[in-house]
Each structure stands twice: as structure tokens, then as C-alpha cells.
Design an enzyme around this catalytic site. Structure first.
Site: not given
Ligand code: DGL
Length: 265
Positions: A75, A185
Site C-alpha cells: 500500500c 496506488c
Molecule cells: N492500495 C492503497 C495504496 O496503494 C490504497 C489506499 C487507500 O486505501 O486509500 O495507496
């Protein structure tokens, strides 16, 4: 006791980090993995730094209680806000993911790159630090992908709503002569087909998934922690919300041994 065949622990605010899980299990098919999807608390990108740190600690402790030998913070938002604190607090190797703006800076011909990421990532000190090292030669067009994580989490990956948001976010970048678009993301790689429709061949689309998998292999090798399992790995997923969308997006790994458990955490 952690051993070579202890699992690799992976967490994300939701199902997006499975894009990293796919890269890791492709490169390291014999490794066992445990994936934690904190979908109940997604999106992290709209939360305060303190909240992101607390959720990241909770996720790490869950994985350490399952005896994970290394933790992948799949993440960008959690990495850019919390990895420094996690590394300080826990005695385990962490691999994080950051927007690939440095690779994009090497590839761009127009010297203008775009980045689509969460508010939490774009506002973080770590992102600010990395972007300031390249922003002397390269112009960076930042865009918050507001709403995209929620749509992906609810399974609306190919919906009209998703395409409309993407068009609003990315079309201005075409006019600004952006030729490399960084997906900052881990949810966004699931949107690549729609993004490709919008940008045609005007932009390269760049994400960090493969680099994270390679780095995981290097760190496991350096620490003599690579699995010596001769069979395919076993993969356990835990999610604190309905598991249907998660099951759908990992189903193209159907030849893998996978269990998905809905659980409060
Ligand atoms: N997959 C997360 C990232 O890489 C998503 C973040 C979120 O939940 O806003 O930032």
C-alpha cells in the site's frame, strides 16, 4: 520460530495489494503467503497520518502473530506514512511500495510526468522528499484519485462511474503533455485497461509491482529466508468485509492453493 517456509506477510487497506501479491507469487511460486485486506477501513488515503500508522501497526501485528518472516506493505499510502515507524518498532524486514516517479523520470521524453495516487500518499513527507529530488529537471503533475479505491473495493472496476472519474483525472494530463503516468496506488493496476482506452499510446503507464517482487526476492536471499519448499506455495487471505470481490480478482490465480476467510480484525 520463523523459518524459510514461514509465510510472506502482505497487507493493504483493501484488495488492491493483490496486484503486488500476484507479482510476488509469480516470481516466487514456492513461497507461502498470508494476505490481509483491511477493506473495512479503506480508503486509508483519506485518513490522518496517525490513523494510518495505527492501522498499519495492527495489520503488522496480525501478520507477525501468523509467524510471517517478512512483511510487504502493499500500500503506497501505508508505506509513505508509516513504514519508518514500523521498521523502528518491529524486528522484521519490511518491504514497502512507493510511487515509481524515479523510473518515470528516466523514461519521460517530454520531461513531464503524471502521478495518480491517494491524498495520503501525495501529502506524505516521504513522497515530498522523493519528488523534490527529481522536480528540478522534471515537471510532476499530481492528481488525487478520489473515489477510485471505493469503486474498486465495491467491485465496480469496469463501471461507467469509474471510467468517468478516470477521464476527469487523466485527460488534463494529456493536454499538459504528460508522457508517463505513474500509478501510485496498488489498487490502480486493475484500472489499466480503462486508462489505456483514455490515453491511447500517448503515455506509458508505470507501476512498482514488479520492482517490489524483485526486492522481496533480494531481501529473502540476503537473509537466507528463501523457501526451500519444492511444491507450490499455499496462500491464505483474510478480509474484514465481504470476500466476494477479493475472490473474483484473485481467481485468475486459480491454479494456486488459496483460502479466503472473512474475519473481524
Ligand atoms: N492500495 C492503497 C495504496 O496503494 C490504497 C489506499 C487507500 O486505501 O486509500 O495507496
Amino acid at each position: 520460530m520463523k523459518s524459510n517456509n514461514s509465510p510472506i506477510g502482505i497487507f493493504d487497506s483493501g484488495i488492491g495489494g493483490t496486484s503486488i501479491w500476484k507479482e510476488i507469487t509469480t516470481l516466487l511460486p514456492n513461497e507461502n503467503t498470508i494476505y490481509l485486506s483491511d477493506s473495512k477501513n479503506a480508503p486509508y488515503g483519506e485518513k490522518s497520518k496517525e490513523e494510518i500508522i495505527n492501522l498499519s501497526k495492527k495489520n503488522t501485528e496480525f501478520l507477525l502473530n501468523q509467524n510471517c518472516k517478512i512483511i510487504i506493505v502493499a500500500c503506497n499510502t501505508a508505506t509513505t506514512n508509516a513504514i519508518k515507524i514500523l521498521r523502528h518498532k518491529y524486528n522484521v524486514h519490511f518491504i514497502g511500495i512507493e510511487p515509481a516517479i524515479k523510473p518515470a523520470a528516466l523514461k519521460t521524453k517530454s520531461n513531464i510526468i503524471g502521478i495518480l495516487a491517494t491524498k495520503g500518499t501525495l501529502n506524505s513527507e516521504l513522497f515530498e522528499k522523493t519528488s523534490s529530488t527529481i522536480s528540478k529537471q522534471i515537471i510532476i503533475k499530481e492528481k488525487i484519485g478520489k473515489g477510485l479505491v471505493e469503486l474498486i473495493e465495491s467491485g465496480k472496476i469496469t463501471s461507467k462511474e469509474t471510467t468517468t472519474l478516470l477521464t476527469n483525472y487523466i485527460t488534463p494530463m494529456i493536454d499538459e503533455n504528460v508522457d508517463c503516468l505513474v500509478l501510485g496506488c496498488t489498487h490502480y493496476p486493475y484500472l489499466i485497461p480503462q486508462i489505456r482506452e483514455i490515453v491511447g499510446n500517448k503515455m506509458q503507464i508505470i507501476d512498482s509491482g514488479e520492482a517490489v517482487a524483485k526486492q522481496t526476492k533480494v531481501i529473502l536471499e540476503q537473509n537466507n529466508l528463501l523457501s526451500n519448499n519444492s511444491k507450490n506455495g499455499v496462500h491464505k487471505f483474510y478480509i474484514n468485509k465481504n470476500k466476494k470481490v477479493l475472490e473474483t480478482i484473485i481467481s485468475n490465480g486459480a491454479n494456486k492453493i488459496i483460502t479466503v476467510t472473512e474475519k473481524e480484525f
